[in-house]
Design a protein around this motif. Structure first.
Motif, short mmCIF file in Angstrom:
data_model
loop_
_atom_site.label_atom_id
_atom_site.label_comp_id
_atom_site.label_asym_id
_atom_site.label_seq_id
_atom_site.Cartn_x
_atom_site.Cartn_y
_atom_site.Cartn_z
N LYS A 85 18.60 10.82 -22.82
CA LYS A 85 18.27 10.64 -24.23
C LYS A 85 19.52 10.24 -25.00
N ARG A 88 20.29 6.74 -24.76
CA ARG A 88 19.24 5.87 -25.28
C ARG A 88 18.54 5.10 -24.18
N HIS A 89 18.46 5.70 -23.01
CA HIS A 89 17.65 5.11 -21.96
C HIS A 89 16.27 5.71 -22.00
N PHE A 90 15.29 4.94 -21.58
CA PHE A 90 13.95 5.49 -21.54
C PHE A 90 13.84 6.41 -20.35
N SER A 91 13.01 7.41 -20.49
CA SER A 91 12.93 8.44 -19.45
C SER A 91 12.04 7.98 -18.31
N PHE B 82 10.23 17.43 -27.76
CA PHE B 82 10.45 16.00 -27.60
C PHE B 82 11.72 15.51 -28.30
N ARG B 83 12.31 16.30 -29.16
CA ARG B 83 13.61 15.96 -29.72
C ARG B 83 13.67 14.58 -30.37
N GLY B 158 11.97 2.10 -28.60
CA GLY B 158 10.71 2.72 -28.19
C GLY B 158 10.92 3.62 -26.98
N SER B 159 10.18 4.69 -26.90
CA SER B 159 10.26 5.54 -25.70
C SER B 159 8.98 6.34 -25.56
N THR B 161 7.81 9.96 -23.59
CA THR B 161 8.29 11.12 -22.83
C THR B 161 7.13 12.05 -22.54
N GLN B 175 7.32 7.19 -29.21
CA GLN B 175 8.11 7.07 -30.44
C GLN B 175 8.53 5.60 -30.57
N LEU B 285 21.03 9.80 -33.24
CA LEU B 285 21.12 8.36 -33.48
C LEU B 285 20.42 7.63 -32.36
#
Lengths: 177, 340
Positions: A85, A88-91, B82-83, B158-159, B161, B175, B285
């Motif tokens: 996180k 800033r990489h996608f999980s 999810f932070r 975008g992500s 989780t 998100q 950020l």
């Protein structure tokens, strides 16, 4: 300290038993978290999330005697997720990423470093994990494979490769797998 | 250097005992609140309805007992997990809209629990529960995606989780920070689509209308720029937008066109500091690119109740020795005094 007995009590809602369980793993757990992020605040955040997760999911622990490796697994994944996180990489979670992370570049850098603990700081999180679980937590290949959800062969080959490259640094106490 | 020395180096890490004890107490307290919340939800729905029952087990519900879907928003514990940068704000001001719509067939139920939208960001929380255990193997997990007004949309950040609740249930949060702020206006039609999910074959879809969160939006057009001493990169802060779900900074990054080939342009690592010394980095950020290549960068910080007088953008890069190094020449102070 009878871990299995404490787990059974904690499962029934005995908070004192849970606190005793945590106290038995506290130092290693926190220091493992710190090894990933190298600062107290983030390590404490990861630690707190681990305790929270352990508390709410303790009832799902099937083998009470495996409490230590079970909670270590929670922490390791929290730490890796935290770093992802942060970057800033996608999980995602698959073996390809694991293989890429242990690139020639990383391993060469470690081999040329004179100090393992210094070189360790720059290791990628998944690579750190395998070193920590093997050397600091004294887990077997089988246990590491269960925690990381990888085939045993993958863990073994990656560990062997690391050890081969680190041989000049490890010297004494080097264990052939 | 050997194994014992390595372990010693780890054991030499100081243990902040008091802080650890405090964190343990906080974690247990938070967990107990969630446990209490879950039980309250279950009882209230059993009394009120007794009809809408979906398996939504959790670690603290005894096996064989099915919890009940509730119309109470799952804020707080779930969002904290999810932070997101807006987690605290969503929880405090209860900004999420309860959706509670589902598509259920062939043993799998997809339920959209909540969503939040402020024109620049969209957050959607989805729960999946199956009659049998969900498969998380890569070849079985399937794929899902979200549309706005029937179309896939462009995002800068975008992500998605997932947080498993138990073997049969997982919660997923999407998100998004949209590439173009307020492209879709005040009302949108959102749809979550899924195909061959978690070992279950088929297609699932849930659509719902969503309105922009009612809240203050402040826009600034500072138009300040900086230049690197080697005149390769120039940063311009075009716009700063304060909205309920984020503080958004749109930055133009100028560099020679030839660097677009094979994406040789630099993606700087940013931290942001306000005039009060508050630092925004790591989990505070998010950064992404709107459009192709690296010309339009979007930085998303947590939403702010009080607008600072300025924000300073501090880009950094990894140097030849693999250390993160600030690039002083590209630091940019963004004043926030005039509005357009």
């Amino acid at each position: 300290m009878d871990i299995a007995n404490l787990v059974q009590k904690a499962k029934k809602g005995n908070d004192e038993a849970f606190e005793q369980l945590i106290s038995s793993v506290r130092p290693k757990l926190y220091r493992t978290a710190y090894s990933y992020v190298r600062n107290e605040q983030d390590a404490l955040d990861i630690y707190q999330e681990t305790i929270y997760k352990a508390y709410i999911s303790l009832k799902m622990l099937k083998k009470p005697e495996s409490f230590q490796s079970w909670i270590t697994k929670i922490l390791v994944f929290k730490a890796i997720d935290f770093i992802r996180k942060e970057s800033r990489h996608f999980s995602t979670d698959d073996e390809k990423i694991f293989a890429e992370l242990i690139s020639n570049e990383n391993v060469d850098y470690i081999a040329h470093s004179m100090d393992l603990s210094e070189a360790f700081k720059f290791l990628d999180p998944k690579y750190k994990t395998i070193i920590l679980l093997r050397y600091y937590h004294d887990l077997s290949i089988k246990e590491i494979a269960a925690i990381m959800n990888y085939p045993e062969g993958t863990v073994k080959s990656q560990l062997h490769r690391v050890q081969k490259e680190l041989r000049p640094i490890l010297k004494e106490g080097y264990i052939y797998e | 250097m050997n194994k014992e020395n390595f372990n010693q180096s780890i054991d030499n890490i100081d243990l902040p005992l008091e802080k650890l004890l405090a964190r343990e107490k906080a974690a247990m307290s938070q967990a107990k609140k969630m446990r209490k919340f879950g039980r309250t939800t279950k009882h209230s729905m059993l009394i009120a309805c007794g009809l809408c029952i979906t398996l939504f087990g959790s670690g603290f519900v005894s096996s064989g007992m099915a919890a009940v879907l509730s119309n109470i928003p799952l804020i707080g514990p779930i969002y904290t997990e999810f932070r997101d940068i807006a987690t605290d704000k969503i929880e405090k001001d209860q900004l999420a809209t309860v959706i509670e719509k589902q598509d259920s067939h062939d043993g799998l139920t997809m339920t959209v629990k909540e969503a939040a939208y402020d024109g620049g960001r969209l957050i959607v929380t989805v729960a999946y529960s199956g009659e049998k255990a969900l498969s998380l193997k890569e070849e079985n997990v399937g794929y899902n995606y979200v549309t706005i007004n029937g179309e896939e949309f462009k995002v800068a950040i975008g992500s998605g989780t997932q947080r498993p609740i138990n073997s049969k249930t997982t919660i997923e949060q999407h998100q998004f920070t949209l590439a173009k702020y307020n492209e879709y206006g005040d009302k949108i039609e959102v749809a979550v689509h899924g195909k061959d999910l978690f070992g279950y074959k088929g297609k699932w879809g849930v659509s719902f209308p969503l309105e922009k969160i009612k809240g203050e939006i402040h826009e600034f057009y500072p138009n300040v720029k900086t230049k690197n001493v080697n005149e390769v990169y120039t940063l311009t802060a075009d716009k700063v937008t304060f909205s309920p779900l984020s503080t958004r900074i749109d930055v133009t990054v100028d560099y020679p066109a030839e660097l677009d080939e094979n994406d040789r342009w630099k993606w700087f690592d940013f931290s942001v500091v306000d005039n009060n010394g508050n630092v925004y980095d790591r989990l505070k950020l998010q950064a992404g690119m709107a459009g192709n290549y690296g010309h339009h960068m979007v930085l998303a910080l947590p939403p702010m109740d009080t607008i600072p007088k300025s924000l300073t953008l501090k880009p950094a890069d990894i140097n030849s020795e693999r250390y993160r190094e600030d690039i002083k020449e590209l630091e940019l102070v963004v004043p926030l005094q005039k509005t357009k």
